[in-house]
Design an enzyme around this catalytic site. Structure first.
Site, PDB file in Angstrom:
ATOM      1  N   ARG A  67     -32.697 -10.604  18.614  1.00  0.00           N
ATOM      2  CA  ARG A  67     -33.911 -10.393  19.399  1.00  0.00           C
ATOM      3  C   ARG A  67     -34.666  -9.200  18.822  1.00  0.00           C
ATOM      4  NH1 ARG A  67     -33.437 -14.760  20.979  1.00  0.00           N
ATOM      5  NH2 ARG A  67     -33.478 -15.589  23.112  1.00  0.00           N
ATOM      6  N   GLU A  72     -44.124 -11.453  19.949  1.00  0.00           N
ATOM      7  CA  GLU A  72     -44.177 -12.843  19.472  1.00  0.00           C
ATOM      8  C   GLU A  72     -45.172 -13.640  20.303  1.00  0.00           C
ATOM      9  OE1 GLU A  72     -40.220 -14.460  19.572  1.00  0.00           O
ATOM     10  OE2 GLU A  72     -39.406 -12.977  18.203  1.00  0.00           O
ATOM     11  N   HIS A  74     -39.263 -16.986  14.403  1.00  0.00           N
ATOM     12  CA  HIS A  74     -38.310 -17.199  15.500  1.00  0.00           C
ATOM     13  C   HIS A  74     -37.968 -18.689  15.600  1.00  0.00           C
ATOM     14  CE1 HIS A  74     -36.841 -15.668  19.686  1.00  0.00           C
ATOM     15  NE2 HIS A  74     -35.984 -16.492  19.118  1.00  0.00           N
TER      16      HIS A  74
END
Length: 315
Positions: free
Chosen positions: A234, A263, A281
């Site tokens: 993360r 993000e 991601h």
């Protein structure tokens, strides 16, 4: 009558069709503003299950609008935006899908590591631009085999990464909150000690308050100017400004990054760096894994409504 289920984040089309056939769905994911509030007023008192993923915030404010909720079925591994303590106090179970995504995520960790250390994006540009023909061979890169890989978080994903590291002849060490049984890897008491030992530092720990900023400037300095940093965990786990500065100043050699603080709009300074490999991601982003994640979410819902044990409970 079909049980009522709120959908805060959709599943894959096939699994959504299964949900539509079995449950009365309330599509929170399709509404905003006043429509969202109206849906929660209508569905909250009658819906005992919620379909979500790690991008959905489940906090006291949302829980207050879901008085009947007993299950949050999360279609991702991460759940750091969810207040687990509040959910547990209210008797709400959380399930996730880390069991079925670990292999693709571990593959991505290895891919980012090799791409960063062998400067794959630079090599691709070198061929496409014609520089190879005009300037000759590109500069030498750095070998991977024979080096030391430090893994932060030796859970299911971390162990899958460790096995892949061994396959490319890396020596593995790790840091975690507790020492793990069943392996011969070197254990380090702090991330700084691990980074000081390692040539490559790979983060595979969960996000959330307990790991926020775990990879600090001190950890990156310990990794050193020939070290590589890989993050498939993360964005919150690393001090991102410190990471960018370390890359800019070449206090670490390279990085491979799949996750970011902001993000889907990461810090633009990343894009200006030639010693980092960036990925959106998407480590678990294969057709096969996303199907398995969606199906596991459906299966957890089915177990819940049938009164059977949940397949992958978190709390």
């Amino acid at each position: 009558m079909k049980p009522d289920v709120i959908v805060a984040y959709p599943l894959r089309p096939h699994q959504m069709a299964m949900l539509e056939e079995t449950y009365t769905l309330h599509r929170l994911d399709l509404v905003k503003g006043e429509e969202r509030d109206a849906l929660l007023r209508k569905a909250g008192p009658v819906s005992s299950a919620l379909v979500c993923n790690g991008h959905v915030t489940i906090d006291e404010a949302l829980l207050s609008k879901l008085p009947a909720l007993k299950l949050a079925a999360c279609s991702s591994a991460g759940y750091d935006q969810m207040d687990i303590e509040a959910m547990t106090r209210r008797g709400i179970k959380l399930t996730n899908t880390s069991e079925v995504l670990c292999h693709d995520v571990a593959d991505m960790a290895l891919l980012l590591m090799l791409a960063a250390r062998r400067r794959l994006p630079e090599g691709d540009r070198y061929v496409r631009s014609g520089d190879w023909g005009q300037k000759g061979m590109m500069p030498l890169t750095t070998s991977t085999s024979g080096k030391k890989a430090g893994i932060v978080g030796l859970g299911r994903i971390g162990m899958a990464i460790a096995r892949r590291c061994e396959a490319v002849e890396l020596t593995v060490g790790y840091y975690g909150r507790t020492k793990k049984a069943g392996n011969d890897f070197a254990y380090f008491d702090t991330p700084v000690e691990l980074a000081n030992w390692a040539d490559i530092l790979i983060v595979a720990t969960p996000g959330g308050p307990s790991t926020e900023g775990l990879i600090s400037a001190d950890v990156l300095n310990a990794l050193g100017p020939t070290g590589s940093f890989i993050n498939i965990a993360r964005g919150t786990v690393v001090d991102e400004p410190a990471l960018i500065k370390a890359l800019q100043e070449r206090r670490i050699a390279s990085a491979g990054i799949d996750v970011y603080l902001n993000e889907p709009n990461p810090d633009p300074r990343f894009a200006a760096l030639d010693n980092v490999v960036l990925y959106p991601h998407h480590a678990s982003g294969t057709e096969e894994t996303r199907d398995r994640m969606a199906q596991l979410t459906v299966d957890n819902l089915a177990a819940f409504f049938a009164g059977r044990p949940l397949l992958t409970p978190v709390n």
